[in-house]
Design an enzyme around this catalytic site. Structure first.
Site, PDB file in Angstrom:
ATOM      1  N   TYR A  53      -9.112  -0.721  -1.041  1.00  0.00           N
ATOM      2  CA  TYR A  53      -9.873  -2.085  -0.991  1.00  0.00           C
ATOM      3  C   TYR A  53      -8.950  -3.259  -1.277  1.00  0.00           C
ATOM      4  CZ  TYR A  53     -12.813  -5.970  -2.182  1.00  0.00           C
ATOM      5  OH  TYR A  53     -13.425  -7.273  -2.178  1.00  0.00           O
ATOM      6  N   PRO A  64      -8.292 -16.054  -6.795  1.00  0.00           N
ATOM      7  CA  PRO A  64      -9.421 -15.573  -7.173  1.00  0.00           C
ATOM      8  C   PRO A  64      -9.577 -14.086  -6.348  1.00  0.00           C
ATOM      9  CG  PRO A  64      -9.655 -17.374  -5.492  1.00  0.00           C
ATOM     10  CD  PRO A  64      -8.365 -17.193  -6.212  1.00  0.00           C
ATOM     11  N   SER A  87     -13.419 -15.496  -9.399  1.00  0.00           N
ATOM     12  CA  SER A  87     -14.216 -15.198  -8.112  1.00  0.00           C
ATOM     13  C   SER A  87     -15.688 -15.147  -8.424  1.00  0.00           C
ATOM     14  CB  SER A  87     -13.732 -13.980  -7.704  1.00  0.00           C
ATOM     15  OG  SER A  87     -14.418 -13.602  -6.547  1.00  0.00           O
ATOM     16  N   GLN A 111     -14.387 -20.197  -8.285  1.00  0.00           N
ATOM     17  CA  GLN A 111     -14.268 -20.047  -6.924  1.00  0.00           C
ATOM     18  C   GLN A 111     -15.694 -19.670  -6.406  1.00  0.00           C
ATOM     19  OE1 GLN A 111     -14.868 -16.975  -5.444  1.00  0.00           O
ATOM     20  NE2 GLN A 111     -14.886 -17.696  -3.298  1.00  0.00           N
ATOM     21  N   TYR A 148     -18.406 -19.520  -2.755  1.00  0.00           N
ATOM     22  CA  TYR A 148     -18.833 -19.801  -1.401  1.00  0.00           C
ATOM     23  C   TYR A 148     -20.097 -20.392  -1.331  1.00  0.00           C
ATOM     24  CZ  TYR A 148     -15.880 -15.576  -0.904  1.00  0.00           C
ATOM     25  OH  TYR A 148     -14.726 -14.693  -0.930  1.00  0.00           O
ATOM     26  N   THR A 163     -14.238 -21.596  -0.979  1.00  0.00           N
ATOM     27  CA  THR A 163     -13.258 -20.659   0.051  1.00  0.00           C
ATOM     28  C   THR A 163     -13.890 -20.955   1.315  1.00  0.00           C
ATOM     29  OG1 THR A 163     -13.163 -18.834  -1.386  1.00  0.00           O
ATOM     30  CG2 THR A 163     -12.925 -18.352   0.804  1.00  0.00           C
ATOM     31  N   LYS A 182     -10.059 -23.888  -0.400  1.00  0.00           N
ATOM     32  CA  LYS A 182      -9.101 -22.718  -0.337  1.00  0.00           C
ATOM     33  C   LYS A 182      -9.337 -22.144   1.242  1.00  0.00           C
ATOM     34  CE  LYS A 182      -8.221 -18.218  -2.208  1.00  0.00           C
ATOM     35  NZ  LYS A 182      -9.149 -17.379  -1.375  1.00  0.00           N
ATOM     36  N   HIS A 186      -6.249 -15.943   2.580  1.00  0.00           N
ATOM     37  CA  HIS A 186      -6.947 -14.825   2.119  1.00  0.00           C
ATOM     38  C   HIS A 186      -6.130 -13.318   1.905  1.00  0.00           C
ATOM     39  CE1 HIS A 186     -11.685 -14.791   1.157  1.00  0.00           C
ATOM     40  NE2 HIS A 186     -11.126 -13.625   0.711  1.00  0.00           N
ATOM     41  N   GLY A 217      -0.570 -15.777  -1.803  1.00  0.00           N
ATOM     42  CA  GLY A 217      -0.344 -15.001  -0.518  1.00  0.00           C
ATOM     43  C   GLY A 217       1.282 -14.693  -0.682  1.00  0.00           C
ATOM     44  N   GLY A 241      -2.556 -12.887  -6.309  1.00  0.00           N
ATOM     45  CA  GLY A 241      -3.779 -11.939  -6.177  1.00  0.00           C
ATOM     46  C   GLY A 241      -3.453 -10.674  -6.302  1.00  0.00           C
TER      47      GLY A 241
END
Lengths: 348, 348, 348, 348
Positions: free
Chosen positions: D24, D77, D106, D128, D130, D156, D219, D243, D275, D297
């Site tokens: 994951y 996050p 997150s 963070q 949505y 995000t 983001k 992401h 990233g 991350g």
């Protein structure tokens, strides 16, 4: 094993098909460079995705020659579907109809055009043909197809001769005795192995036009010069194709010449593409570079080999879901929003 | 095992030749970068094939220095053919004649020029030479070759000294005692290991011209500057060559400098190429970039190692068939239709 | 096993040195990208060799700061030679003298400057130094070196701090107890691990100049801007170096920045290079791009590890032979004929 | 095993985490091309280090939105920290505070915002979020975060829908029953799987601004066009992010688009990046190309998986040491000296 993406179907087909059939479908010419480039070339293209656009309602339908299809992916013409699944092209036709897309039926089918039409009445189908030495036979085929409701003719331009596919030579590939080229049975008895007429030129497009009211699409164009000639000779569409890497080796990947051809055509006819499509995002790239629709060859055969028409529907549904998701993540809610700005292309 | 393409012959030779002989033929200098580049460079060239041209009648003949050959592939000069096949260069000469092409006979042959001439009377042959410290010996060789009907002299320019080939040093390579450099037997007794004169310059072309009526071709040119000098000194042809990667390592692949040299020469003399040709489509690429003809080195030896003259004919016939098919699929019915427009070249 | 090329010595050292010593010599910083690039970058450079030039008399000598050496390859400063061979730097000095070339002796030698001088009296040696926090100690070292006949000072500019070399950390690398940094014994007792002064700037060049009549060379320059500063501060030479990939990782290969620095310097001082030299043809490339001389680091250690001074002479002799042969095959009879026209460089 | 660099933590996590959890965290979309590019792209950037600058006193602190952090690396996050370590986000918060840096918490945390705040009171944290279909739930979250002292909102933008991550599908990934999305417990009962609102557009930034006094950071921006839109809509910062390669595959590596975005923004807002950061020198490259700070991350998760907050501190400390050393070796004594001149970027 879960069938999550198209390479799962490929792995399955490689495992379960007879080697000689797998090799035939997988074959490229010579060193198979173009076959492999067809897929690798997509990896050199990057998206420029746009954020915070309303993608709550997605519309992935498109039209080709005026006919609506459920998403811009059809079935490319490939031969010998009974090598992949007992019902052969009948299953292909049923899957294409169920998914509401276009199936380009090959002259080299192991079911007859009549059987295919009966299997999925009303489905959108185009008929792929070669011009044969025996012009009367070609004429008869064209008129049979038109009579059966095929809605366009796709003339393959890149096969004046069969290319050299090493594995098929090593395997001594030939169709098993219980399978037949149903559309050509009579003809084959006459002139085995040299059906195709290598003297065909652009002028023969006019001859074809004289035989039929169907729109003519030319398949196998790889240069802007030939694209211009195609338009001037009155074709209604161009399929950018290198025959899946099965004719001249070391021609470019189709996605690498698409933009050149789209630019040359200047919207006068529709431009399609086959070769190397393995993911929904590949479809998005092809559309961003100007294709109206793409066609899948080997992945359709892997789907057939998995579970016949059901397997092919699985393949199409995966591509459809991936395409829709890629569009949304790139910020496009409908096909009309896809454009050249979505991608950046690295030079080789 | 079916012999389908040239790499089948390579695999066979690697398996059946004594390691020391295989290593000698396979050897490149230092890290073998140029040897490998010679073949890899073709993979960076893509065709721009044209469709729907009449390719029903194919003519693949060409002429080199006015002599017609059956297709634009000849035999490059390589030494020691008896290491590959007992009959050595006699078999090579017979195969070249049977296939109606040109055989450039090496000074370092294990059969004498007289034996070679007698083995295949009337065959088209050119004679490759070095200028030796012992000029009288060189003069004698030139005049023997002219007397025997060789139709051109090919002066190798890239070997003032032998390069460093690691495997040969490790193997302690030397010709087996029962083989001899038949053309040089006397000379070798005098000054073993230093036959070649490293003081040779362009002016020695004039000296060669004074000895013979034969046209002179210079082999080993890799820059436009040297191509210009060659033309000015009255050679009749240039072979773009890096000695199969066996002299200075890390020079470019021959196909990568061909265009530069063709452009510099501006048609004043014929330009040929050797190095890296493994498929008929490689020949087509070289011709598209301006070569009049190409020559094969190692593949000829693999053919010999397979079955002597018969094996070499197999190799040549495969190349011929592949070349004809590539031409047709690219839309060219004769060699005169091949041109620069047929290819696109990626920069390194 | 025959020792044919430098990688044979590398393989030997890897096999026979204690792992901790091999790892120390082989180490690069972080991911070792620059270390590996140093050699790989040469593979992107191609020769443009010239043919039919008189290369019968070869002269490979050159001069650095007015001193003639037998060929343009010297010994770069590396530490701890006793890790490779019991006699340590004494053997290095003897080999360099025997081969008539320059040995840049490291401050971190396991023999004292006096021992090294006595081992090979009259040999051409330069002394590499860092500027220490303890300036008096640095001054003393400079003056000892000058007194012992070292003919230049090489100031290492790229080590304000030691970099992070993963293998050394994992191995817990430290000098074995029976080896000592002979030149620094007193100093080390005072301030272990932080000898180097990270506050050093270009102005300290003037301080160095005030201590000595020796010419000063700066080592570790990788940009044209710093090259210009070096010239303005009165250095007499620049060594383009990235410390063998042992300081900041992911700086360019030295051969990739050489041309930029040579151009910036415009002949005002001599430019040298170390890093990645493994073949005579690498030397030729560096000279073609403007280096006056190159220096070898790890290959010298492999030579020592093989057979002490004899092994190092073998390494130098192989490089010398390869360099001479490469020059001849490229058409150059003397070092003065080498120039930028000899190479073409691919962009990354 | 010594934990010397971040890949040691990666190897440890791969070995000791349950496969389903490792997969994951490691997952990318489709073929994981962007995930891998995120790290590979750094290898195409080279430093141009400057020598002989006073780097004896190093200052690696910076400020983000006015808050000083100990070095320009924060925690990106990521969800589900209890999959890596029992204490989950509480450990993350403690480590970030101990190292004096910023932790972007997150929405999908397995500890509640209240638990996280209580675990490390006074730590610098951003929240963070949505925008959910249930706007009231989003509003409540924003106001909870503001009340708890979070100092910015990170919206995000690249997840209107979850992407297709093959391994998670094959594994049937779902959170173990004893873990919960603590911040969303109520909401999840209502509308499982479709929390995110795909109709969100730039106008919703204004809605967010109406709910809170906190600065808003967006983001997931990858183009200059969207960067310009972000600035125009009043955001205070942009995180260049793909992401972690977990949304649209085959978008560019973040480091490859950073410069384009920095240029478009022209200093009007701060630009950050996440990233692919794996070494201190990667941080230096991102800052040289204009990032104010970067966020890690997966490496943070590997640190947690190793030893909870202590392991995460180890990861941060290694990055901090490597960053400081890289700066010094590149000739920069403070963050303000880092600039575009420090790097050269190869084109793909």
């Amino acid at each position: 094993m879960a069938m999550v993406c198209l390479s799962d179907f490929e792995a399955h087909a490689k495992k379960y098909l007879p080697k000689i059939a797998w090799d035939y479908f997988a074959a490229g010419t010579d060193d198979c460079i173009t076959r492999d480039e067809n897929t690798l070339a997509y990896k050199r293209i990057r998206f420029r995705p746009r954020m915070l656009r309303d993608v709550s309602v997605m519309d992935i339908r498109t039209k080709i020659l005026g006919n609506e299809i459920s998403f811009p992916v059809g079935i490319a013409p490939t031969g010998f579907h009974q090598l992949a699944w007992p019902d052969g092209e009948k299953s292909t036709a049923r899957a294409a109809k169920a998914m509401n897309t276009c199936y380009i039926t090959s002259t080299y089918s192991t079911c007859s055009l009549e059987e295919i039409s009966a299997a999925a009445p009303g489905g959108l189908r185009w008929f792929q043909l070669y011009i044969h030495r025996n012009r009367a036979a070609s004429q008869q085929l064209v008129q049979r197809a038109e009579g059966l409701g095929f809605q366009a003719l796709v003339l393959t331009a890149d096969l004046p001769y069969m290319s050299k596919r090493r594995d098929d030579i090593r395997n001594g590939f030939r169709l098993p005795p219980h399978m037949k080229l149903k559309n050509l049975e009579q003809e084959f008895e006459v002139c085995k192995k040299s059906l195709m007429d290598p003297s065909v030129t652009w002028n023969d497009i006019h001859w074809l036009q004289s035989l039929t009211h169907l729109p003519i699409i030319v398949k196998g164009i790889l240069t802007k010069e030939d694209a211009e000639l195609a338009v001037r000779h009155g074709v209604r569409g161009i399929i950018v194709s290198n025959h899946g890497g099965r004719q001249l080796d070391e021609v470019p990947a189709t996605i690498d010449v698409l933009a050149e051809i789209v630019e040359a055509v200047r919207g006068r006819v529709e431009v399609y593409l086959d070769g190397g499509i393995r993911k929904g995002s590949d479809v998005l790239k092809a559309l961003a570079l100007g294709a109206k629709c793409v066609f899948i060859g080997r992945p359709a055969l892997w789907g057939l080999a998995y579970k016949g028409e059901e397997g092919l529907q699985d393949v199409l549904r995966i591509l459809q879901d991936e395409f829709r998701l890629s569009m949304a993540l790139a910020g496009c809610a409908s096909v009309s929003e896809i454009g050249r700005h979505l991608v950046q292309v690295s030079k080789l």
